[in-house]
Design an enzyme around this catalytic site. Structure first.
Site, PDB file in Angstrom:
ATOM      1  CG  ASP A 118      -0.235  -0.183   2.523  1.00 60.14           C
ATOM      2  OD1 ASP A 118       0.994   0.000   2.566  1.00 60.14           O
ATOM      3  OD2 ASP A 118      -0.898  -0.509   3.524  1.00 60.14           O
ATOM      4  CB  SER A 330      -5.876 -12.178   1.746  1.00 57.57           C
ATOM      5  OG  SER A 330      -7.169 -11.609   1.887  1.00 57.57           O
ATOM      6  CE1 TYR A 331      -1.071  -5.430   4.340  1.00 57.26           C
ATOM      7  CE2 TYR A 331      -2.376  -4.197   2.759  1.00 57.26           C
ATOM      8  CZ  TYR A 331      -1.441  -4.231   3.767  1.00 57.26           C
ATOM      9  OH  TYR A 331      -0.874  -3.063   4.205  1.00 57.26           O
ATOM     10  N   PRO A 332      -5.314  -7.436   5.132  1.00 52.99           N
ATOM     11  CG  PRO A 332      -5.020  -7.008   7.423  1.00 52.99           C
ATOM     12  CD  PRO A 332      -4.311  -7.541   6.207  1.00 52.99           C
TER      13      PRO A 332
END
Length: 847
Positions: A118, A330-332
């Site tokens: 991100d 998975s990526y939160p």
């Protein structure tokens, strides 16, 4: 063989990635940072065999701050912060992350960045590059970026085989946000805090903060509060009746609904009463669908956790992060709620078929074939949040299991059939007046069989109605009711508003909500409803009177659009930052010039300092009693001098035997927190009068050479826990005597000489072995633990009898050849040399 350094965002993540890429064949060792081990193995990179070193950071390497000159609240005008010099400094110096990366980066040919995918992750990428470049400038062509969304072997290997480049523009957008938030947040916060805490005593908040995202978030809560407070209930009337079919009665809904005129309502009631029966005018049966949920993004997870599980957003994200780094989900952090076209829906579903809770449902769904998921929005960041492997409550613990279940059940539901139900709609008439009866019956539960909280109940009447049939009705009656205001905002509703108006990101929304709670602006009540407190209400109303833009969500969303232009390379970083800082600097000046408008609201809502608190200790200037104000922040206020003195927080304060400080004649007080206590002078704590004394320190750190309460007279030996402070005798602790460390962050407390009637320190007599100061211990003659006498003088570390009466044994004390300051701080300016007498000691300090 060339060496490649690979860096992840967290130690657990680094270990998982290393295990996947090495197939478990690796060697681990410690580096400069004890928190971030290095995992070494061999592999192929860039078409050649290389040695791979996998390590990590612990979040951001650096933090943005003002230079030391501008961190003095008392000396710097808050308005200067808009143009003040900013510096990047190590976020957590104790972890030695910069040295760690610099050391491990020496001589490496490649740098592979495995930070979270991100904008914040991109920013950390460049922090890592800067740290490594201190010892080795890796060519830009040899710096790579791994893109991944889950911690699975397949995803990690795919990312390693498809390395890209870090995104400088996204990193710059984070830099711009950090700098703007620092400048305007600190300027407004310092001004407000100093202004109001210097005038009012019952604010009950350590910090009266302003934040460009935090304040609009508070504004939503106060806006709902204002609606509730200004709401005027309006009476209305409804006609209540029911139809009887056989032995069963069904309530009917009057077609005119609520009637706000009592006379008119009474007229309709009389018209209905002319009829004892109602006639069926139409019967409609139809099949409807309750649509399955979309794929889960961060905001939806936070909403569902708050409303369904009663878990706050900040706590939810902490639990989700742990599940992610452990490889369970998975990526939160994602804004996307649409599965990619190549997403393995069937494989992810099949991983759950052996689960003891929903395995049977999954096996049935696999036999029938999963449904195509609903179309969502692809923001281009990460796939939706999904489970990565099956788990049980025993593995995850209670809280981890609740979030894991939420994620997994939502994923299964998103590819399950819709819930279908039959709806019955029957219309009746009594003359010209019409009534309605509805009901529903589930035909296929679909996804509600897995999302139990969305399950529908059957409420369709068992009677089969036909057009033209007549049924007796119960005596109609007029029921008076009143309109009611909406409820206070729930966390779930607040998250929805923040997402709608672009306040914060999926990662920062929980932080902003947590901040307004911690600052005592709002309280969380049952049902996780956010009730604004007086301080929060007055602040928002004050902003609205001076400059409504400061609390409106539109201003922040416009700034976020500018940051997005930087991230996509369509705007210059420096130009955007100059424009944003200039705009808020103008607003800050207008705000401070018109502060009286907000102060008028505070004046009618809070009590002035002079009228708050209770008398405690005497002021050294005027000799009058100062008042202790217990509401946060704890402080002493002198009404006569109109001065306020800060005190240590989160503990108790009491007067110390009426003794005064020899420097300023202020009466001393004792602060106690969790068993650790120390004496302090209110004036010296705020305005140290001795050069070597640190601000916000007690007498246990004061280097005064003759004061009986100063460290120079009471310091015994070096602290064994932190190794940077001294163990100082607490003269107020008898008969349960103790020494405590004079470093504020150290919690070391050592119990000594329990039951002794007197314990003093001989500051001029030191132990030859360990340089600790001698102590004088006296017991009652009939209770003495000593062999030959009730009085003993010696070293707490080395003396054979005294050391047995100390909580730490002789072997546990470190003999470093320096006690109470020798070779480290000394007793003052004459460091390392003991003054020959008190006159010389005074000369060293004050001449």
């Amino acid at each position: 063989m060339k060496v490649a350094l690979m860096v992840a965002e967290k130690p657990a993540l680094a270990k998982s990635i290393a295990l996947f890429l090495s197939n478990g064949n690796l060697h681990s060792r410690k580096g400069r940072s004890g928190s971030c081990p290095i995992h070494e193995f061999e592999g192929n990179l860039n078409g050649e065999r290389v040695k791979l070193k996998m390590t990590s950071v612990c979040g951001h390497v650096n933090s943005l701050d003002f230079s030391a000159k501008f961190n003095n609240w008392d000396a710097i005008d808050p308005g200067e912060l808009f143009s003040a010099t900013t510096i990047h400094k190590e976020a957590n110096p104790k972890l030695h992350i910069v040295d760690h990366l610099s050391q491990e980066g020496r001589g490496v040919a490649y740098l592979v960045l495995w930070l979270d995918c991100d904008k914040e992750g991109e920013n950390i990428c460049y922090e890592v590059i800067d740290a490594v470049s201190k010892s080795n400038r890796v060519p830009e062509s040899n710096i790579f970026r791994a893109k991944f969304s889950s911690i699975t072997k397949v995803d990690i290997e795919r990312a390693f085989n498809n390395l890209g480049k870090p995104n400088k523009n996204e990193s710059l957008s984070v830099d711009a946000r950090q700098e703007l938030d620092l400048r305007l947040g600190c300027a407004f916060t310092r001004f407000q805090t100093k202004f109001f805490q210097g005038k009012y005593g019952d604010l009950d908040s350590n910090l009266i903060s302003y934040g460009p995202c935090q304040t609009p978030t508070l504004g939503f809560c106060v806006e709902r509060h204002d609606i509730i407070q200004t709401f005027t209930p309006e009476p209305y009337w409804v006609i209540d009746t029911s139809v009887t079919a056989g032995s069963v009665s069904f309530p009917l809904t009057y077609s005119r609904g609520r009637i706000f005129d009592q006379q008119v309502a009474h007229t309709f009631l009389l018209l209905i009463k002319e009829h004892s029966e109602v006639t069926v005018t139409s019967v409609k049966q139809s099949i409807h669908k309750k649509v399955r949920p979309q794929a889960m993004n961060t905001v939806e997870m936070l909403r569902m956790a708050s409303s369904g599980l009663g878990m706050g957003p900040n706590h939810t994200m902490q639990v989700a992060e742990r599940l992610y780094t452990s490889g369970y989900i998975s990526y939160p952090r994602t804004e996307t709620n649409s599965y990619p076209t190549n997403f393995d829906l069937k494989g992810t579903l099949a991983a759950q078929k052996s689960n003891t809770v929903w395995g049977e449902y999954v096996r049935e769904l696999l036999r029938a074939g999963p449904n195509s998921p609903r179309k969502g929005v692809d923001k281009g960041d990460h796939p939706p949040i999904t489970p990565m492997r099956s788990a049980s409550e025993a593995e995850l613990g209670s809280e981890g299991w609740r979030i894991y279940s939420l994620v997994t059940q939502n994923f299964i539901a998103s590819i399950s059939p819709d819930c279908s139900y039959e709806k019955l709609d029957v219309n009746f008439s009594a003359g010209l007046e019409e009534f309605n009866l509805t009901g529903s019956k589930v035909v296929d539960p679909g996804f509600t069989a897995i999302l139990h909280w969305q399950k529908m109940e059957d409420d369709i009447p068992s009677i089969k109605f036909s057009k033209g049939q007549t049924y007796p009705i119960k005596e109609p009656r007029l029921v008076q009711k009143a309109t009611s205001p909406p409820g206070y905002l729930t966390e779930s509703e607040l998250i929805t508003l923040m997402e709608k108006h672009g306040i914060g990101t999926d990662a920062s929304i929980p932080v902003h909500i947590n901040n307004i709670c911690e600052r005592n602006f709002v309280s969380i009540e049952s049902g996780r409803r956010l009730i604004p407190n007086t301080l929060g209400i007055v602040l928002v109303h004050g902003y609205q009177k001076i400059d409504p833009d400061l609390v409106k969500p539109s201003m922040r969303s416009e700034i976020e659009k500018l940051f997005e232009l930087i991230a996509t390379g369509r705007a210059d970083y420096h130009a955007v930052l100059r424009h944003a800082v200039s705009a808020f600097q103008s607003k800050f000046k207008y705000f401070t010039d018109n502060m009286d408008y907000m102060d008028q609201l505070f004046e009618v809502s809070f009590t002035k300092l002079s009228e708050t608190g209770k008398a405690l200790s005497k002021c050294g200037r005027c000799g009058r009693f100062m008042k202790l104000i217990l509401q946060k922040p704890t402080r002493l206020h002198c009404k006569q001098c109109e001065e306020t003195y800060k005190l240590p927080q989160n503990g108790s304060i009491k007067l110390y035997q009426g003794n005064t400080c020899p420097l300023d004649q202020f009466e001393l007080v004792v602060f106690n927190a969790g068993g650790k206590s120390f004496i302090l002078c209110p004036y010296c704590y705020n305005f140290p009068e001795i050069e070597d004394m640190v601000k916000n320190s007690g007498c246990n750190k004061c280097p005064h050479p003759t004061c009986p309460y100063a460290a120079g007279q009471l310091s015994v030996t070096v602290c064994q826990t932190c190794d940077t402070g001294d163990l100082v005798l607490d003269p107020n602790s008898g008969p349960s005597w103790r020494m405590s460390c004079n470093e504020p962050r150290c919690t070391c407390v050592v119990k000594i000489f329990n039951g002794a009637v007197r314990v003093t320190v001989s500051p001029d007599t030191d132990c030859e072995n360990c340089a600790s100061s001698f102590v004088n211990v006296e017991y009652n003659p009939d209770k003495t633990p000593f062999k030959n006498d009730n009085k003993v003088t010696g070293c707490v570390v080395c003396h054979p009898e005294l050391s047995l009466l100390v909580e730490l044994s002789r072997q546990q004390f470190k003999r470093k050849g320096r006690g109470r300051g020798k070779g480290r701080r000394g007793r003052g300016r004459g460091r390392g040399r003991k003054p020959r007498n008190k006159d010389e000691a005074l000369d060293q300090y004050f001449v």
